[in-house]
Scaffold this motif. Structure first.
Motif, PDB file in Angstrom:
ATOM      1  N   VAL A  93       0.845  -1.205   0.000  1.00 53.38           N
ATOM      2  CA  VAL A  93       0.000   0.000   0.000  1.00 53.38           C
ATOM      3  C   VAL A  93       0.878   1.251   0.000  1.00 53.38           C
ATOM      4  O   VAL A  93       1.708   1.464   0.886  1.00 53.38           O
ATOM      5  N   LEU A  94       0.657   2.061  -1.031  1.00 56.54           N
ATOM      6  CA  LEU A  94       1.463   3.269  -1.228  1.00 56.54           C
ATOM      7  C   LEU A  94       0.539   4.474  -1.318  1.00 56.54           C
ATOM      8  O   LEU A  94      -0.404   4.493  -2.102  1.00 56.54           O
ATOM      9  N   ALA A 199      12.036   2.779   2.183  1.00 51.71           N
ATOM     10  CA  ALA A 199      10.690   2.915   2.753  1.00 51.71           C
ATOM     11  C   ALA A 199       9.803   1.765   2.289  1.00 51.71           C
ATOM     12  O   ALA A 199       8.991   1.235   3.058  1.00 51.71           O
ATOM     13  N   PHE A 200       9.960   1.377   1.038  1.00 56.48           N
ATOM     14  CA  PHE A 200       9.156   0.254   0.515  1.00 56.48           C
ATOM     15  C   PHE A 200       9.580  -1.049   1.207  1.00 56.48           C
ATOM     16  O   PHE A 200       8.752  -1.898   1.531  1.00 56.48           O
ATOM     17  N   LEU A 207       7.933  -4.288   8.923  1.00 54.74           N
ATOM     18  CA  LEU A 207       8.583  -3.633  10.053  1.00 54.74           C
ATOM     19  C   LEU A 207       7.868  -2.395  10.574  1.00 54.74           C
ATOM     20  O   LEU A 207       8.123  -1.938  11.677  1.00 54.74           O
ATOM     21  N   GLY A 208       7.002  -1.809   9.757  1.00 57.39           N
ATOM     22  CA  GLY A 208       6.301  -0.608  10.225  1.00 57.39           C
ATOM     23  C   GLY A 208       6.138   0.428   9.135  1.00 57.39           C
ATOM     24  O   GLY A 208       6.204   0.121   7.940  1.00 57.39           O
ATOM     25  N   PHE A 209       5.968   1.649   9.588  1.00 56.49           N
ATOM     26  CA  PHE A 209       5.579   2.776   8.746  1.00 56.49           C
ATOM     27  C   PHE A 209       6.801   3.363   8.016  1.00 56.49           C
ATOM     28  O   PHE A 209       7.842   3.603   8.627  1.00 56.49           O
ATOM     29  N   GLY A 210       6.663   3.614   6.708  1.00 54.17           N
ATOM     30  CA  GLY A 210       7.750   4.216   5.929  1.00 54.17           C
ATOM     31  C   GLY A 210       7.319   5.551   5.342  1.00 54.17           C
ATOM     32  O   GLY A 210       6.231   5.660   4.773  1.00 54.17           O
ATOM     33  N   PHE A 211       8.186   6.564   5.481  1.00 58.37           N
ATOM     34  CA  PHE A 211       7.823   7.930   5.093  1.00 58.37           C
ATOM     35  C   PHE A 211       8.997   8.569   4.355  1.00 58.37           C
ATOM     36  O   PHE A 211      10.126   8.570   4.855  1.00 58.37           O
ATOM     37  N   VAL A 212       8.738   9.119   3.154  1.00 56.31           N
ATOM     38  CA  VAL A 212       9.784   9.861   2.435  1.00 56.31           C
ATOM     39  C   VAL A 212       9.230  11.221   2.045  1.00 56.31           C
ATOM     40  O   VAL A 212       8.239  11.320   1.315  1.00 56.31           O
ATOM     41  N   GLU A 213       9.877  12.264   2.571  1.00 57.19           N
ATOM     42  CA  GLU A 213       9.529  13.642   2.199  1.00 57.19           C
ATOM     43  C   GLU A 213      10.405  14.038   1.007  1.00 57.19           C
ATOM     44  O   GLU A 213      11.625  13.902   1.057  1.00 57.19           O
TER      45      GLU A 213
END
Ligand SMILES: Cc1ncc(C[n+]2csc(CCOP(=O)(O)OP(=O)(O)O)c2C)c(N)n1
Ligand code: SF4
Length: 255
Positions: A93-94, A199-200, A207-213
């Motif tokens: 899910v992206l 992040a993917f 492993l958890g939540f991935g975030f890229v600004e």
């Protein structure tokens, strides 16, 4: 005489639709889409991806990536992504959001999604302005930056300082990976792809939540040429929004 042989040296990946985008010249939403699409193909994720798109200039992302998609109301993409992932845990899910969408109307959704450690990947495009609706001040608008709703420039005494989302998201318990990247030159674009891959991977590995600004241009609302807009990222945005990895729970391990 032998016929001329042509060697294909570059092609778009399957995930990216063969379609002209609606973006303004010099807008980097398209670069961000391409990086995401290429990675999904390279990582073998395209067929199992569910894309959550948000409101803003990127609203037609589902027309540019050949993926199954769901459209979320303004700011709610992390909540929709949560529902999608929990009901289809085997899917990748992206979600893709702008700064007005994510850091203003959807501030609560992103904070709680990260804090809960939802196993989703969020791409956050920070162009320091509400792009689609005509260049209003966003939570990330820089100090002194003129916008249609801050014609004298953002005044911290009235509007506060620009919000640094990566620094905040990195403090939340459920965040597995958090990084800030930029698209203003080739080196940074390569770095951006690496961060997205990380992040993917944290999602793929549960492993958890991935975030890229992603620091990105909006030449139209910045009233700049594409070249000037790229220079603005280097000279004004990166000094306030430093690039780097803000959290990586896999640091030191091979993922
Ligand atoms: C619930 C809701 N509130 C407000 C709007 C109006 N609106 C549409 S796009 C947008 C701005 C989006 O800006 P940003 O998230 O920064 O993305 P960009 O256009 O810069 O890529 C706004 C306020 C809306 N469509 N829905
Ligand atoms: S208004 Fe800005 S963010 Fe929107 S397409 Fe144009 S350059 Fe891109």
């Amino acid at each position: 005489m032998t016929a001329l042989q042509e060697k294909l040296v570059f092609d778009k990946s399957d995930c990216i639709a063969d379609r002209v985008t609606h973006y303004c010249p010099g807008c980097q939403h398209g670069v961000a889409h391409r990086l995401a699409g290429e990675l999904l193909d390279e990582m073998g994720l395209s067929q199992k991806t569910l894309l959550v798109t948000s409101i803003g200039c990127s609203v037609f992302l589902y027309n540019y990536l050949n993926l199954d998609s769901v459209e979320a109301p303004h700011g709610r993409a992390p909540a929709v992504a949560t529902g999608v992932k929990r009901s289809c845990p085997d899917k990748f899910v992206l979600s893709y959001q702008g700064d007005g969408d994510l850091a203003s109307i959807g501030m609560a959704e992103i904070m709680h999604c990260a804090n809960r450690g939802e196993k989703v990947s969020i791409i956050f495009v920070n162009n320091t302005v509400y792009g689609m609706t005509g260049g209003q001040m966003a939570p990330t608008t820089l100090e002194g930056q003129k916008t249609t709703t801050s014609p004298a420039g953002r005044n911290p005494l009235k509007e506060g300082m620009p919000i640094k989302m990566s620094e905040i998201i990195a403090t939340l318990g459920g965040t597995a990976y958090c990084a800030r990247v930029a698209l203003n030159n080739i080196k940074n674009i390569r770095q951006a792809k690496k961060a997205l891959k990380k992040a993917f991977e944290v999602q793929v590995n549960g492993l958890g939540f991935g975030f890229v600004e992603i620091l990105s241009t909006c030449p139209t609302n910045w009233r700049m040429t594409p070249v000037q807009a790229n220079e603005r990222i280097e000279n004004e945005m990166i000094p306030y929004f430093p690039l780097g990895v803000y959290k990586d729970i896999t640091a030191g391990e091979e993922v």
